[in-house]
Design a protein around this motif. Structure first.
Motif, short mmCIF file in Angstrom:
data_model
loop_
_atom_site.label_atom_id
_atom_site.label_comp_id
_atom_site.label_asym_id
_atom_site.label_seq_id
_atom_site.Cartn_x
_atom_site.Cartn_y
_atom_site.Cartn_z
N LYS A 204 27.54 31.25 41.67
CA LYS A 204 27.85 31.32 43.09
C LYS A 204 29.13 30.55 43.43
N GLN A 205 29.29 29.38 42.86
CA GLN A 205 30.47 28.56 43.13
C GLN A 205 31.74 29.27 42.67
N VAL B 53 32.17 32.53 42.42
CA VAL B 53 32.38 33.65 43.33
C VAL B 53 33.03 33.16 44.61
N ILE B 54 32.53 32.08 45.17
CA ILE B 54 33.08 31.52 46.41
C ILE B 54 34.53 31.10 46.20
N ALA B 55 34.85 30.50 45.06
CA ALA B 55 36.23 30.10 44.76
C ALA B 55 37.14 31.33 44.71
N GLU B 56 36.66 32.41 44.12
CA GLU B 56 37.46 33.64 44.05
C GLU B 56 37.64 34.26 45.43
N VAL B 57 36.59 34.22 46.24
CA VAL B 57 36.68 34.72 47.62
C VAL B 57 37.76 33.94 48.37
N ALA B 58 37.78 32.63 48.21
CA ALA B 58 38.78 31.79 48.88
C ALA B 58 40.19 32.16 48.44
N LYS B 59 40.37 32.45 47.16
CA LYS B 59 41.70 32.86 46.66
C LYS B 59 42.14 34.16 47.31
N ILE B 60 41.23 35.11 47.42
CA ILE B 60 41.59 36.40 48.02
C ILE B 60 41.90 36.24 49.51
N TYR B 61 41.11 35.42 50.21
CA TYR B 61 41.43 35.16 51.62
C TYR B 61 42.80 34.49 51.74
N LYS B 62 43.12 33.62 50.83
CA LYS B 62 44.43 32.97 50.86
C LYS B 62 45.54 34.01 50.67
#
Length: 110
Positions: free
Chosen positions: A5-6, A8-17
Motif C-alpha cells: 500500500k505504501q 502504491v501511495i508513493a507512486e500515486v503521489a509521483k503521478i499527481y506531481k
C-alpha cells in the motif's frame, strides 16, 4: 506480487506531481480532445506552447505512461495512454467548473 500500500501511495503521489504542471495538463487535455494521434507540431499549435516545451513535457508524460507515442515515417504521434488519466482529469475539470459557478457537488457516492 502486489505492491505494498505504501509503495502504491508513493507512486500515486509521483503521478499527481507530474500532473500538477499547467503545461502538462494543457497537453493532456489537448490529446483528450483529439480523436486521432497527433504530432508535436499540432500539439504546439493547439496549446500555444513552444516546441521545446512540448517535447520536454511529452517525454515526462511518456515516462509515466500518461501518453504513448508511435512513429509514423519521420513523425512521432502522441495519444493519451491511460483511460484512468482521462477520467481523472475530466473529473477534476468538472470539479473546477462546479467551483467556479458555486454549484454544489454531487453527494458522496462511496
Amino acid at each position: 506480487m502486489a505492491m505494498a500500500k505504501q509503495e502504491v501511495i508513493a507512486e500515486v503521489a509521483k503521478i499527481y506531481k507530474v500532473l500538477s504542471n499547467e503545461r502538462r495538463i494543457r497537453i493532456v487535455t489537448c490529446l483528450m480532445e483529439t480523436s486521432e494521434p497527433i504530432s508535436v507540431n499540432s500539439i504546439c499549435e493547439l496549446t500555444d506552447l513552444e516546441q521545446p516545451v512540448v517535447s520536454k513535457q511529452l517525454n515526462l508524460l511518456h515516462q509515466y505512461q500518461i501518453v504513448c507515442k508511435e512513429k509514423q515515417g519521420n513523425k512521432v504521434l502522441y495519444t493519451v495512454d491511460d483511460p484512468h488519466i482521462v477520467e481523472m482529469i475530466a473529473d477534476m475539470i468538472n470539479h473546477v467548473k462546479h467551483e467556479l459557478v458555486g454549484k454544489p457537488h454531487p453527494k458522496n457516492l462511496f
